[in-house]
Design a protein around this motif. Sequence first.
Motif, short mmCIF file in Angstrom:
data_model
loop_
_atom_site.label_atom_id
_atom_site.label_comp_id
_atom_site.label_asym_id
_atom_site.label_seq_id
_atom_site.Cartn_x
_atom_site.Cartn_y
_atom_site.Cartn_z
N ILE A 148 -4.56 -7.33 -0.60
CA ILE A 148 -5.10 -5.97 -0.65
C ILE A 148 -6.20 -5.93 -1.72
O ILE A 148 -6.05 -6.52 -2.80
CB ILE A 148 -3.99 -4.96 -0.97
N GLY A 194 -7.05 -2.96 3.01
CA GLY A 194 -6.30 -4.08 3.56
C GLY A 194 -6.76 -4.30 4.99
O GLY A 194 -7.69 -3.63 5.46
N SER A 195 -6.12 -5.20 5.69
CA SER A 195 -4.97 -5.94 5.26
C SER A 195 -5.07 -7.33 5.87
O SER A 195 -5.84 -7.55 6.80
CB SER A 195 -3.67 -5.27 5.72
N GLU A 254 0.79 -1.23 0.00
CA GLU A 254 0.00 0.00 0.00
C GLU A 254 0.83 1.29 0.00
O GLU A 254 0.28 2.37 -0.16
CB GLU A 254 -0.91 0.00 1.23
N THR A 287 -6.67 -10.61 9.97
CA THR A 287 -7.09 -9.47 9.15
C THR A 287 -7.36 -8.27 10.05
O THR A 287 -7.76 -8.42 11.21
CB THR A 287 -8.35 -9.79 8.33
#
Length: 385
Positions: free
Chosen positions: A227, A274-275, A43, A259
Motif C-alpha cells: 500500500i 493500493g493494492s 487499508e 495489482t
Amino acid sequence: MRIVVIGAGIVGAACALELTERGAEVVVIDRTGVAAETSSRCEGNLLVSDKEPGPEADLAIASNEMWRGLAARLDADRPSGQPGTEFEAKGGIVVAFPGGEGALEGFAAAQRDIGIRAVALDAAALRAAEPHLAPDVALAMHYPDDAQLQPSTATQALLATALRRGARLRIAEVVGGLMHDGRLRGVATDAGPIEADAVVNCAGPWSGEVAARLGARLDIRPRRGVILVTTPMPQRVFHKVYDSDYVGAVGSGNAALQTSTVVESTPGGTVLIGSSRERVGFDEHPGTGPSAAIAAKAIRLFPFLAETTLLRSYFGFRPYAPDHLPVIGADPLVDGLFHATGHEGAGIGLAPATAALISHAVLGADTDLDPGPFLPGRASLQENP
C-alpha cells in the motif's frame, strides 16, 4: 469456560470481546502485540461492493451492519484520550474504463439480487461525487454501504474493551498444545502453559503454522500486499474508489503479482493507494515492482496523483485460503481446537460476523448466520492443491 484466543489482530480481538461478553474467561496470546502484524498493515476496508453472490457476500452484508453499531459503541465507551475506530460510512464507487462496462453492470445486477445496494451514476452525478476522477471513466457504480475504519486503532479498541470486561492479554509464543484424554486442553508457550477448555486459532497468515503446533493441519498461506501513502493534502477523494479489476484480483488464485487500483482519503489528509497481491511466502522484500504498478494504475484513475509526493509505502501478509473462503469453526480432527482465519484482505470487514460464528461454535450461542460454508473440514478446502 476458559478460552485461549491465539492472535491479537482484529479477528482475535473481535472474538475475544464476543466470547468475554458471553461470560467466558478469555486469555488472548500474541507473540508480538496488539495489531502488530496484518491488522496494522492494511487499508481498513469494510466492503460489500467486491463480493459476488455467495457465502462470503452473505457474511459481509451481516458484518457490515454489525460494524455500524459496534464502532459506535467502541467509540462511545473508550476512555478519554484513547484512539477511536475512525469509522466512516463514506460509501464506495467502482468504475470501469471503456470495454469493462458490461462486466461491471452484470456484476452489480447479481449483487442487487442478494440485497447489496448498487446504483449506477450518470456523468453529472459521478462528477459531483468525485470531481477529480479521470474523465474517460465509462461507467461508475455507487455502493452506499461500503465503509472504512482505522484498522489498528479499531483492533486496539476491541481488545481494550474485552480487557475491561475481564479478558487477559499475554505476550507469548505458542510452542505446542496441552492434550488430555485426546482433547486439546490449552497451549504450551515459551512463557509457560495456559490451560483452557477451548483454543481459538486467530493467527492470520501464521494460522497454518500454529495449527501444526497444536496437532492439526490447516492450509492457510500468506499473500503479500503493498500500500502507498501520500503526504497530507486537502481532500480530493471523497469515497473509497476502485477499478472494477479489483474484484478479479481478490478472487484470483494466481500466485504471481497482481495489482488493481483502490484509492481513498483518510481523516488525517493522506491518501491510501493500493493494492497488490502475490504469494511469495513470508518474503519481506517486495522491491519496487508492486509500488510502481500500483502508482501507474492510480494515476490513470486520479490524474492529480502524478504530482503528489509519497510519504511512505508499507506491506503486510494476508491469510489466504485456497478456496477463497474464510475458515471459521471447529477443527475436524483436534477436539477443542477452533479456527478463525483465511479472510485474506477482508478480515477487517468480516471480524464481527466471524466472532459471532466462533461464539456459536465454541459456546453454542444463537446466530442467524450459516456456519456451514466456512467450516475447517469442508471438502473444498481439503481438495485444493
